[in-house]
Design an enzyme around this catalytic site. Structure first.
Site, PDB file in Angstrom:
ATOM      1  N   LYS A  83       0.812  -1.039  -0.066  1.00 19.94           N
ATOM      2  CA  LYS A  83      -0.157   0.068   0.046  1.00 19.94           C
ATOM      3  C   LYS A  83       0.754   1.283   0.114  1.00 19.94           C
ATOM      4  O   LYS A  83       0.737   2.127  -0.822  1.00 19.94           O
ATOM      5  CB  LYS A  83      -0.940   0.043   1.101  1.00 19.94           C
ATOM      6  CG  LYS A  83      -1.978   1.185   1.217  1.00 19.94           C
ATOM      7  CD  LYS A  83      -2.814   1.195   2.314  1.00 19.94           C
ATOM      8  CE  LYS A  83      -2.170   1.661   3.802  1.00 19.94           C
ATOM      9  NZ  LYS A  83      -3.087   1.810   4.718  1.00 19.94           N
TER      10      LYS A  83
ATOM     11  N   ASP B 228      -6.320   1.001   0.041  1.00 23.49           N
ATOM     12  CA  ASP B 228      -6.635   1.390   1.416  1.00 23.49           C
ATOM     13  C   ASP B 228      -7.945   1.111   1.905  1.00 23.49           C
ATOM     14  O   ASP B 228      -8.785   0.447   1.115  1.00 23.49           O
ATOM     15  CB  ASP B 228      -6.312   2.967   1.811  1.00 23.49           C
ATOM     16  CG  ASP B 228      -7.225   3.672   0.918  1.00 23.49           C
ATOM     17  OD1 ASP B 228      -8.075   3.493   0.270  1.00 23.49           O
ATOM     18  OD2 ASP B 228      -6.956   4.880   1.081  1.00 23.49           O
TER      19      ASP B 228
END
Length: 217
Positions: free
Chosen positions: A125, A143
């Protein structure tokens, strides 16, 4: 939906979100500094971006460069980042990452995923956030907002919560040039309209493009 239909729907969603948010903005206020974005990305785990922004004003005032952070003591950094949670691990990670940036990469943030994943506490991420924001590369930042919204859109079952799996799915559905900006827009939209607890489907501009919106739930 077929894969082709999903790609068409995501393309339409991209265009609608561009109308709502013409200028995509990263929620982490790094000022475009690669090292600061790395630090802020690490601190954002299980913490709101708003809190990270507040904490980092003091953090970067005291340690304005990776060289300054590399020389910091763990106790000094822990004291500042405590409000972000998991402060012991996060403080150690950002000190170690600062040293690694200097010693292993000459202070220059690498672009390759494999190299970014070498930094302590950095997963896909954060690595994708860096790749997209700093280098303009195709990057899906999976996310919580991205995962929730694209599940509601019908791109995969809403029960799917695995970030790596979501990244893999969306990489195939979203045009490479749109990926990074889309993720920023999803964060904004997820806060303003399609919230976790109470999605405002009745007033959502994406309702006709969304499985959840079509059901009116």
């Amino acid at each position: 939906m077929t894969q082709k239909e999903k790609k068409m729907r995501m393309a339409a969603i991209v265009e609608e979100l561009k109308k709502v948010y013409p200028v995509p903005v990263c929620a982490l206020e790094s000022g475009g500094d690669p090292w600061r974005l790395l630090v802020m990305g690490r601190l954002s785990a299980q913490c709101t971006d708003a809190r990270v922004n507040i904490v980092c004003r003091e953090l970067f005032a005291r340690f304005p460069t990776p060289h300054a952070m590399a020389k910091a003591t763990l106790a000094e950094v822990e004291e500042i980042v405590r409000p972000c949670g998991l402060y012991h691990t996060k403080a150690q990670n950002i000190i170690d990452a600062s040293r690694m940036l200097i010693e292993d990469f000459g202070g220059e943030m690498p672009q390759e995923m494999e190299q970014l994943l070498l930094f302590p506490g950095v997963g896909r991420k954060i690595a994708n956030l860096l790749r997209g924001d700093l280098f303009g590369l195709p990057a899906i930042v999976a996310d919580t907002h991205c995962i929730r919204l694209c599940g509601r859109f019908g791109m995969y079952p809403q029960s799917e919560k695995n970030p790596t799996r979501v990244e893999e799915i969306l990489t195939k559905l979203v045009e490479p040039a749109e990926q990074s900006d889309l993720c920023h827009r999803l964060v904004q939209f997820g806060r303003d309209v399609c919230t976790a607890r109470a999605p405002r489907c009745a007033e959502c501009p994406l309702a006709t493009l969304c499985e959840m919106g079509k059901k009116g739930k």
